[in-house]
Motif scaffolding. Sequence first.
Motif, PDB file in Angstrom:
ATOM      1  N   HIS A  93       0.811  -1.218   0.000  1.00  0.00           N
ATOM      2  CA  HIS A  93       0.000   0.000   0.000  1.00  0.00           C
ATOM      3  C   HIS A  93       0.849   1.277   0.000  1.00  0.00           C
ATOM      4  O   HIS A  93       0.325   2.368   0.262  1.00  0.00           O
ATOM      5  CB  HIS A  93      -0.952  -0.016   1.193  1.00  0.00           C
ATOM      6  CG  HIS A  93      -1.835  -1.228   1.204  1.00  0.00           C
ATOM      7  ND1 HIS A  93      -2.865  -1.399   0.312  1.00  0.00           N
ATOM      8  CD2 HIS A  93      -1.811  -2.342   1.970  1.00  0.00           C
ATOM      9  CE1 HIS A  93      -3.456  -2.562   0.541  1.00  0.00           C
ATOM     10  NE2 HIS A  93      -2.836  -3.160   1.533  1.00  0.00           N
ATOM     11  N   LYS A  94       2.136   1.136  -0.315  1.00  0.00           N
ATOM     12  CA  LYS A  94       3.023   2.310  -0.379  1.00  0.00           C
ATOM     13  C   LYS A  94       2.441   3.356  -1.318  1.00  0.00           C
ATOM     14  O   LYS A  94       1.916   3.028  -2.386  1.00  0.00           O
ATOM     15  CB  LYS A  94       4.401   1.918  -0.904  1.00  0.00           C
ATOM     16  CG  LYS A  94       5.312   1.327   0.109  1.00  0.00           C
ATOM     17  CD  LYS A  94       6.680   1.088  -0.517  1.00  0.00           C
ATOM     18  CE  LYS A  94       7.605   0.386   0.431  1.00  0.00           C
ATOM     19  NZ  LYS A  94       8.895   0.085  -0.188  1.00  0.00           N
ATOM     20  N   GLY A  95       2.533   4.615  -0.888  1.00  0.00           N
ATOM     21  CA  GLY A  95       2.072   5.719  -1.719  1.00  0.00           C
ATOM     22  C   GLY A  95       0.605   6.069  -1.525  1.00  0.00           C
ATOM     23  O   GLY A  95       0.172   7.143  -1.936  1.00  0.00           O
ATOM     24  N   LYS A  96      -0.170   5.187  -0.910  1.00  0.00           N
ATOM     25  CA  LYS A  96      -1.583   5.477  -0.665  1.00  0.00           C
ATOM     26  C   LYS A  96      -1.717   6.404   0.536  1.00  0.00           C
ATOM     27  O   LYS A  96      -0.816   6.513   1.370  1.00  0.00           O
ATOM     28  CB  LYS A  96      -2.361   4.180  -0.415  1.00  0.00           C
ATOM     29  CG  LYS A  96      -2.448   3.277  -1.645  1.00  0.00           C
ATOM     30  CD  LYS A  96      -3.260   2.036  -1.353  1.00  0.00           C
ATOM     31  CE  LYS A  96      -3.346   1.154  -2.595  1.00  0.00           C
ATOM     32  NZ  LYS A  96      -4.053  -0.111  -2.319  1.00  0.00           N
ATOM     33  N   LEU A 104       4.542   5.115   3.712  1.00  0.00           N
ATOM     34  CA  LEU A 104       5.900   5.022   3.178  1.00  0.00           C
ATOM     35  C   LEU A 104       6.393   3.580   3.127  1.00  0.00           C
ATOM     36  O   LEU A 104       7.443   3.318   2.546  1.00  0.00           O
ATOM     37  CB  LEU A 104       6.862   5.860   4.021  1.00  0.00           C
ATOM     38  CG  LEU A 104       6.608   7.367   4.061  1.00  0.00           C
ATOM     39  CD1 LEU A 104       7.659   8.060   4.912  1.00  0.00           C
ATOM     40  CD2 LEU A 104       6.563   7.960   2.657  1.00  0.00           C
ATOM     41  N   GLU A 111       0.748   9.784   4.012  1.00  0.00           N
ATOM     42  CA  GLU A 111       1.157   8.847   2.969  1.00  0.00           C
ATOM     43  C   GLU A 111       1.854   7.650   3.592  1.00  0.00           C
ATOM     44  O   GLU A 111       2.710   7.797   4.467  1.00  0.00           O
ATOM     45  CB  GLU A 111       2.116   9.539   2.002  1.00  0.00           C
ATOM     46  CG  GLU A 111       2.604   8.639   0.890  1.00  0.00           C
ATOM     47  CD  GLU A 111       3.638   9.302  -0.001  1.00  0.00           C
ATOM     48  OE1 GLU A 111       4.225   8.595  -0.832  1.00  0.00           O
ATOM     49  OE2 GLU A 111       3.851  10.526   0.130  1.00  0.00           O
TER      50      GLU A 111
END
Length: 164
Positions: free
Chosen positions: A46-49, A118, A116
């Motif tokens: 889920h990085k960036g969500k 990371l 966010e």
Amino acid sequence: CMRKIILVVVIIALLSGCGNVISKELRETVDKDLTTAALFKDTDAHKGKIAMLGGIIASSKNTDEGTYLEVVEKELDYRGEPKDTDISHGRFLILYDGYLDTVIYARGREVSVVGEILGKKVRQLGETQYPYPLIKSKKLYLFEKQRKQRNIPVRFGIGILHTF
């Protein structure tokens, strides 16, 4: 006429206390399909969500990167405030870009954050290496300290200068 004025004042007072602590514009950036359980199960997927989480601060530390808050996750209520429950998906880290006074952002204080994802950051927790979801704060909200109820002695008096 006076009753209408009082009624309007009461309604305004009630409605003003019902809003979410995070602005509607920022809440609209949060990924609605992302559940807290999914985030904790596979953080890197889920990085960036953008996520909205909250809980109780376990520790806080200032570093050259910013301030890290270690938070015990709690489900949020309709206002964005952590619920008073023993249920938690685990702990997560908030990275705040800047300085926060760790006496104020201290153990036991409640926070909510939109930020966010990371990825995960592995740190020592007790005797184990713990994979913390790491959230870079876009908006951090610190709730007021809960007022502890004090035991106030009740005194009754009869007559002059005589109390029980």
